[in-house]
Motif scaffolding. Structure first.
Motif, PDB file in Angstrom:
ATOM      1  N   THR A 197      -1.631   9.461 -12.461  1.00  0.00           N
ATOM      2  CA  THR A 197      -2.253   8.568 -13.431  1.00  0.00           C
ATOM      3  C   THR A 197      -3.619   8.119 -12.936  1.00  0.00           C
ATOM      4  OG1 THR A 197      -0.072   7.805 -14.149  1.00  0.00           O
ATOM      5  CG2 THR A 197      -1.945   6.426 -14.725  1.00  0.00           C
ATOM      6  N   TYR A 210       3.727   9.929  -9.800  1.00  0.00           N
ATOM      7  CA  TYR A 210       3.278   9.466 -11.117  1.00  0.00           C
ATOM      8  C   TYR A 210       2.047   8.560 -10.978  1.00  0.00           C
ATOM      9  CZ  TYR A 210       3.208   7.010 -15.563  1.00  0.00           C
ATOM     10  OH  TYR A 210       2.811   6.467 -16.751  1.00  0.00           O
ATOM     11  N   LEU A 249       5.632  15.047 -14.736  1.00  0.00           N
ATOM     12  CA  LEU A 249       6.439  14.254 -13.812  1.00  0.00           C
ATOM     13  C   LEU A 249       7.874  14.784 -13.768  1.00  0.00           C
ATOM     14  CD1 LEU A 249       6.704  11.838 -11.928  1.00  0.00           C
ATOM     15  CD2 LEU A 249       7.227  10.442 -13.925  1.00  0.00           C
ATOM     16  N   ALA A 250       8.418  15.122 -14.930  1.00  0.00           N
ATOM     17  CA  ALA A 250       9.779  15.666 -14.983  1.00  0.00           C
ATOM     18  C   ALA A 250       9.852  17.001 -14.238  1.00  0.00           C
ATOM     19  CB  ALA A 250      10.222  15.837 -16.436  1.00  0.00           C
ATOM     20  N   GLN A 280       4.234  12.715 -18.567  1.00  0.00           N
ATOM     21  CA  GLN A 280       5.677  12.543 -18.375  1.00  0.00           C
ATOM     22  C   GLN A 280       6.369  13.902 -18.180  1.00  0.00           C
ATOM     23  OE1 GLN A 280       7.387   9.727 -17.990  1.00  0.00           O
ATOM     24  NE2 GLN A 280       5.532   8.508 -18.224  1.00  0.00           N
ATOM     25  N   GLN A 281       5.920  14.915 -18.935  1.00  0.00           N
ATOM     26  CA  GLN A 281       6.491  16.255 -18.769  1.00  0.00           C
ATOM     27  C   GLN A 281       6.198  16.797 -17.366  1.00  0.00           C
ATOM     28  OE1 GLN A 281       4.590  18.295 -22.007  1.00  0.00           O
ATOM     29  NE2 GLN A 281       6.305  17.950 -23.410  1.00  0.00           N
ATOM     30  N   THR A 295       8.928  10.109  -6.558  1.00  0.00           N
ATOM     31  CA  THR A 295       8.562  10.404  -7.943  1.00  0.00           C
ATOM     32  C   THR A 295       7.602   9.357  -8.495  1.00  0.00           C
ATOM     33  OG1 THR A 295      10.720  11.441  -8.233  1.00  0.00           O
ATOM     34  CG2 THR A 295       9.496  10.930 -10.223  1.00  0.00           C
ATOM     35  N   LYS A 296       7.876   8.094  -8.222  1.00  0.00           N
ATOM     36  CA  LYS A 296       6.981   7.027  -8.700  1.00  0.00           C
ATOM     37  C   LYS A 296       5.596   7.177  -8.063  1.00  0.00           C
ATOM     38  CE  LYS A 296       6.329   2.075  -9.232  1.00  0.00           C
ATOM     39  NZ  LYS A 296       4.955   2.325  -9.538  1.00  0.00           N
ATOM     40  N   GLU A 332      -0.220  10.872 -22.427  1.00  0.00           N
ATOM     41  CA  GLU A 332       0.841  10.256 -21.616  1.00  0.00           C
ATOM     42  C   GLU A 332       2.123  11.093 -21.664  1.00  0.00           C
ATOM     43  OE1 GLU A 332       2.633   7.620 -19.037  1.00  0.00           O
ATOM     44  OE2 GLU A 332       0.540   7.498 -19.655  1.00  0.00           O
ATOM     45  N   GLN A 333       2.415  11.672 -22.819  1.00  0.00           N
ATOM     46  CA  GLN A 333       3.622  12.485 -22.948  1.00  0.00           C
ATOM     47  C   GLN A 333       3.522  13.719 -22.042  1.00  0.00           C
ATOM     48  OE1 GLN A 333       4.573  13.666 -26.933  1.00  0.00           O
ATOM     49  NE2 GLN A 333       6.573  14.472 -26.352  1.00  0.00           N
TER      50      GLN A 333
END
Length: 169
Positions: free
Chosen positions: A66, A62, A87-88, A84-85, A58-59, A80-81
């Motif tokens: 990015t 991400y 990524l989830a 994050q979505q 996962t990292k 960024e939000q």
């Protein structure tokens, strides 16, 4: 030669041969059991390696996302939000903890059956099929080269166990 003497000799030979065959099968069974148990331990060890690898997947995703966004957008900012979505969503699609848990359960059942005295060949064969399904799902959801290597190792061990189980009643 007296027929009664001959009958007793034949009986002794048959009983002796039968006893020898039984001892040989028991020795072979114990050797198969040792080999299979070691292979199941190898599967469990590989499972642990996969579990430790999961947070890095996962990292890594991400970090790649990015970097790619920065490369594409240059100095322009990105949401960024939203990242994050994404990524989830990725983490949810790639979550293999359920498969690892079921594989672990199958390994425990496998070991328990191996300790019994009753014929278990068919049950072991069924468990191997279930373990294979879990490993295939881990491979398809893993999204990581290291996890893919581990899946290949797991499939190899399962195949070796399957070959041995063909010799188990």
């Amino acid at each position: 030669l007296d027929p009664q003497v001959f009958d007793r000799m034949v009986k002794r030979l048959v009983i002796g041969a039968s006893d020898d065959l039984d001892r040989m099968r028991r020795r072979e069974g114990k050797n198969l059991q040792v080999d299979i148990v070691k292979r199941v331990q190898t599967i469990k060890k590989t499972q642990g390696l996969i579990r430790r690898r999961l947070p890095l997947v996962t990292k890594g995703y991400y970090d790649r996302m990015t970097a790619r966004l920065k490369e594409l957008l240059g100095q322009n900012s990105f949401d960024e939000q939203r990242l994050q979505q994404e990524l989830a969503l990725f983490a949810d699609r790639c979550d293999i903890t359920e498969e690892l848990t079921r594989l672990d359960s199958h390994c425990q059942q496998f070991n328990a059956l191996m300790k019994g005295k009753d014929p278990v060949g068919r049950q072991l064969d069924f468990l191997l099929q279930e373990m294979g399904r879990e490993v295939n799902t881990i491979g398809s959801k893993g999204n990581d080269a290291e996890i893919s290597k581990f899946v290949v190792q797991l499939k190899g061990e399962l195949e070796k166990i399957r070959e041995q189980v063909q010799n188990v009643e």
